[in-house]
Design a protein around this motif. Structure first.
Motif, PDB file in Angstrom:
ATOM      1  N   THR A 192       0.831  -1.205   0.000  1.00  0.00           N
ATOM      2  CA  THR A 192       0.000   0.000   0.000  1.00  0.00           C
ATOM      3  C   THR A 192       0.863   1.252   0.000  1.00  0.00           C
ATOM      4  O   THR A 192       0.640   2.167  -0.796  1.00  0.00           O
ATOM      5  N   LEU A 209       3.853   1.706  -0.914  1.00  0.00           N
ATOM      6  CA  LEU A 209       4.594   1.891  -2.158  1.00  0.00           C
ATOM      7  C   LEU A 209       3.691   2.349  -3.299  1.00  0.00           C
ATOM      8  O   LEU A 209       4.037   3.245  -4.071  1.00  0.00           O
ATOM      9  N   MET A 210       2.495   1.741  -3.408  1.00  0.00           N
ATOM     10  CA  MET A 210       1.551   2.156  -4.451  1.00  0.00           C
ATOM     11  C   MET A 210       1.180   3.634  -4.263  1.00  0.00           C
ATOM     12  O   MET A 210       1.076   4.392  -5.218  1.00  0.00           O
ATOM     13  N   LEU A 211       1.010   4.034  -2.985  1.00  0.00           N
ATOM     14  CA  LEU A 211       0.652   5.425  -2.716  1.00  0.00           C
ATOM     15  C   LEU A 211       1.790   6.373  -3.087  1.00  0.00           C
ATOM     16  O   LEU A 211       1.548   7.537  -3.404  1.00  0.00           O
ATOM     17  N   TYR A 271       3.582   6.105  -5.816  1.00  0.00           N
ATOM     18  CA  TYR A 271       3.396   6.385  -7.234  1.00  0.00           C
ATOM     19  C   TYR A 271       2.211   7.320  -7.426  1.00  0.00           C
ATOM     20  O   TYR A 271       2.260   8.239  -8.250  1.00  0.00           O
ATOM     21  N   VAL A 272       1.141   7.105  -6.638  1.00  0.00           N
ATOM     22  CA  VAL A 272      -0.039   7.965  -6.763  1.00  0.00           C
ATOM     23  C   VAL A 272       0.331   9.408  -6.405  1.00  0.00           C
ATOM     24  O   VAL A 272       0.002  10.354  -7.132  1.00  0.00           O
ATOM     25  N   LEU A 296       2.480  11.012  -9.087  1.00  0.00           N
ATOM     26  CA  LEU A 296       1.685  11.351 -10.273  1.00  0.00           C
ATOM     27  C   LEU A 296       0.840  12.597 -10.008  1.00  0.00           C
ATOM     28  O   LEU A 296       0.712  13.467 -10.877  1.00  0.00           O
ATOM     29  N   ALA A 297       0.288  12.696  -8.789  1.00  0.00           N
ATOM     30  CA  ALA A 297      -0.504  13.884  -8.445  1.00  0.00           C
ATOM     31  C   ALA A 297       0.380  15.122  -8.483  1.00  0.00           C
ATOM     32  O   ALA A 297      -0.001  16.169  -9.033  1.00  0.00           O
ATOM     33  N   ASN A 320       3.085  15.556 -10.235  1.00  0.00           N
ATOM     34  CA  ASN A 320       3.386  15.886 -11.629  1.00  0.00           C
ATOM     35  C   ASN A 320       2.192  16.542 -12.313  1.00  0.00           C
ATOM     36  O   ASN A 320       2.355  17.452 -13.124  1.00  0.00           O
ATOM     37  N   TYR A 321       0.978  16.067 -11.977  1.00  0.00           N
ATOM     38  CA  TYR A 321      -0.216  16.676 -12.563  1.00  0.00           C
ATOM     39  C   TYR A 321      -0.251  18.167 -12.234  1.00  0.00           C
ATOM     40  O   TYR A 321      -0.460  19.003 -13.102  1.00  0.00           O
ATOM     41  N   PHE A 341       2.797  20.175 -13.904  1.00  0.00           N
ATOM     42  CA  PHE A 341       2.716  20.267 -15.364  1.00  0.00           C
ATOM     43  C   PHE A 341       1.390  20.887 -15.788  1.00  0.00           C
ATOM     44  O   PHE A 341       1.230  21.285 -16.937  1.00  0.00           O
TER      45      PHE A 341
END
Lengths: 371, 309
Positions: free
Chosen positions: A163, A165-167, A169-170, A173-174, A176-177, A180
């Motif tokens: 969990t 680790l997956m968070l 990446y989330v 990504l947030a 970077n959103y 950018f």
């Protein structure tokens, strides 16, 4: 005839053998194991560097000079120590009760995002309120991100390693959103970052260096960490859970609640690291803000054996490794070479920890055929 | 229907690297050793594949290279976890960190360089006649076929051979297995090494069949998703197939939605696999709250035989 097999003076037919025994009762390894593993890890990577046709001496001198050789390098190392120490404290709190938080990277990003949101949405706050609000939001966001790891673990039995680790990446990504997309600086020539912070949104720095108030946050956090574990009831309960969860449960300690609190504290510390990084160093949120502080923090914590003084020493060392990693870019090596060294150091550390538990015992065995 | 055919073939192509990694993970964890180094192993497999392929141009050597690197790193993990009884979680994390850094270091010279060729694809005439499904299976590459074979072999091995029974015994109760004369250490070494070779191959497949050039950190968490899939698949190689393709489909769904003109920012679409991983694990945890998870019972517990080497 009385033949005592343990007394070799009474008989000539005994052999001296050595037996390796694992001492499972020994809980701590000697103090020098971490130091030796750092040296061996660097030697090990040096072999690969040499195989690749470069001189390890040149590479390591470059790294050492870059990290500790100049006053600029040294303050840079201290600047990198701040997020590392805060994240490492965070994961250490969780490791104390064997909760494997490897989500410091995501919690760091969450803290940085929340702190930056102040500069985007509330630019007109009274000056005295800005930094405190950023600190609180940074801690809260990191803590919330930590809670997202703890809740599936306590209520659904989901392994927190995956969990958290997956968070990561989330969260990245947030981040970077936003950098950018909606928060991108319109005057930034397409640079993936938010507009620069104002002076009131930036942490004060020491003189003309880049060393900022975050160092105080980190040192206060270390002191609190040491104090809490030694002298408070909460610290006692955590130590009990860490030593024996079964006993702790029977003693009426609510382990689920502790896991949740620990993950919130752990995430909060990483969130504070994210806040102090954007507000103290980069003065804006930008793409690639962390060179893997959250992952390095795991090794820092492990190398320090969760000991407060050890945490300061090993964060300093690894901060140097990161800064040194940047300085080898000038001779054409990727900065992630420091990641490789970190992994190698960790290998030697866990090997050393276990090897130091091996006792070599001299035993006497009768020679074959002799009775 | 066109859409479904496309989605299926995308699921196969992005699910195959996952399948190799999940299969390897299952073999390793069946012996009772946790393997969290999949991310690092895949990266090392991928960088080796790109180095060897660009240097030699030989596909066979490329695959052998990835298998060898997987085996060597597996040996390291096995030495630390089996012989030294080190903490398996930390050893796996070390493998991941070392693998990400070392692969970046090795791959610096070939970063972004195109590969000299691609994996051969096979046309099977009679498959084409089947509507919808036919085109999906008709043009699969060598590695995808290899993954089918390996899953079949792994399933047969784990459930239908006496070695597989021994392996499961080692993973569930090493002390009893030892008392029965099964060489616990050898089984653990063997399964960690062979499983790591699969994971190395997963990296090679990711590079050769899925993304055309090496780039630093190109796995983007696929190794970790594979570790989560081992839990979804409940340590069963056959179920791993469906899990891997389901995630392959999810992975390509985001991409397809973008192509179809979805207004959702790509960053959120890329979050889908990670979020679904957590949600599915939560669902499984809730559904199996009163049942065993199917995990080998001695998973993660080092085995001491009378405390002696």
């Amino acid at each position: 005839m009385n033949k005592n097999p343990l007394n070799h003076e009474t008989t000539g037919s005994l052999l001296t053998r050595y037996r390796l025994e694992f001492d499972t009762n020994r809980t701590s390894s000697p103090w020098w194991v971490p130091f030796v593993s750092v040296v061996l890890g660097l030697v090990f990577c040096g072999i690969f560097i040499a195989l690749n046709g470069m001189s390890p001496y040149t590479v390591y001198m470059k790294m050492f000079k870059g990290a500790f050789g100049t006053s600029f390098g040294l303050t840079e190392t201290l600047v990198k120590l701040i997020p590392l120490l805060l994240c490492a404290l965070g994961v250490s709190v969780a490791y104390k009760i064997s909760v494997w938080n490897i989500g410091a990277e995501g919690q760091f990003a969450a803290g940085a995002l929340a702190a930056t949101s102040v500069s985007i949405y509330f630019p007109d706050l009274p000056v005295w309120m800005i930094i405190p609000v950023m600190v609180i939001l940074g801690i809260a966001a990191g803590g919330a991100w930590g809670a997202l790891t703890a809740l599936p673990r306590t209520y659904f039995g989901v392994n927190e390693l995956i969990t958290s680790l997956m968070l990561n990446y989330v969260a990245l990504l947030a981040l970077n959103y936003f950098v950018f997309g909606p928060w991108k600086d319109p005057a930034g020539l397409n640079f993936p970052g938010t507009p620069m912070f104002t002076d009131a949104q930036s942490l004060p720095v020491l003189g003309t260096t880049r060393l900022h108030l975050g160092l105080v946050f980190a040192l206060v956090a270390v002191a609190l960490y040491a104090f809490m574990f030694r002298y408070t009831r909460w610290g006692y309960e955590l130590r009990l859970i860490g030593a024996n969860p079964e006993v702790a449960r029977n003693a009426g300690i609510n382990i689920k609640k502790h896991i949740l609190i620990v993950m919130i504290v752990s995430g909060g510390l990483a969130g504070l690291a994210g806040m102090s990084e954007v507000s103290g160093v980069t003065h804006r949120l930008m793409y690639g803000i962390s060179p893997g502080y959250g992952y390095t923090a795991i090794i820092v914590a492990w190398l320090a054996k969760l000991n407060p003084v050890g945490l300061v020493i090993s964060s300093f060392l690894f901060a140097g490794l990161i800064v040194g990693g940047y300085s080898v870019q000038t001779i054409g090596l990727p900065s992630s070479i420091s990641l490789m060294m970190q992994g190698a150091i960790l290998f030697f550390l866990i090997a050393g920890d276990m090897m130091s538990k091996i006792n070599i015992r001299r035993i006497q065995v009768p020679m074959k055929g002799a009775h | 229907m066109e859409f479904i055919t496309q989605l299926l073939s995308a699921a196969l192509s992005s699910g195959t690297p996952l399948l190799f990694a999940v299969g390897g993970g299952i073999l390793i964890e069946r012996s009772g050793i946790i393997q969290l180094g999949a991310e690092g192993l895949m990266l090392m497999g991928a960088v080796t594949a790109s180095l060897v392929y660009i240097q030699t141009g030989s596909l066979l050597l490329t695959l052998l290279g990835s298998l060898t690197v997987g085996a060597l790193l597996g040996l390291l993990h096995a030495f630390l976890c089996v012989s030294l009884r080190a903490n398996q979680i930390v050893s796996g994390l070390a493998l991941t960190l070392f693998g990400s850094g070392f692969s970046a270091y090795l791959g610096k010279s070939v970063s972004g360089m195109p590969l000299p060729g691609s994996v051969p694809r096979f046309e099977i005439p009679f498959l084409n006649a089947i509507p919808w499904i036919g085109p999906v299976f008709n043009n699969l590459d060598l590695l995808t076929w290899l993954s089918f074979v390996l899953v079949a072999l792994a399933t047969v091995f784990v459930y239908l051979t006496s070695w597989g029974l021994d392996l499961r015994a080692v993973g569930d109760n090493p002390a009893t297995a030892d008392a029965m004369g099964i060489p616990v250490q050898a089984f653990r070494y063997g399964s960690v090494i062979v499983g790591s070779m699969f994971i190395g191959l997963a990296g090679a497949d990711l590079l050769l069949a899925f993304s055309p050039t090496w780039s630093e950190g190109m796995t983007a968490g696929k190794g970790w998703i594979a570790i989560a899939l081992v839990i979804f698949a409940r340590w069963n190689p056959l179920r791993a197939m469906f899990c891997a393709y389901f995630f392959g489909a999810l992975d390509s769904l985001g991409f397809r939605m973008q192509l179809l003109g979805s207004t959702i920012p790509s960053y959120f679409l890329k979050m889908i696999p990670y979020l679904v991983t957590i949600l599915v694990l939560m669902y499984l945890g809730w559904r199996n709250r009163n049942k065993p998870s199917g995990a080998p019972e001695a998973l993660g517990i080092p085995y001491f035989r009378e405390q002696r080497f």
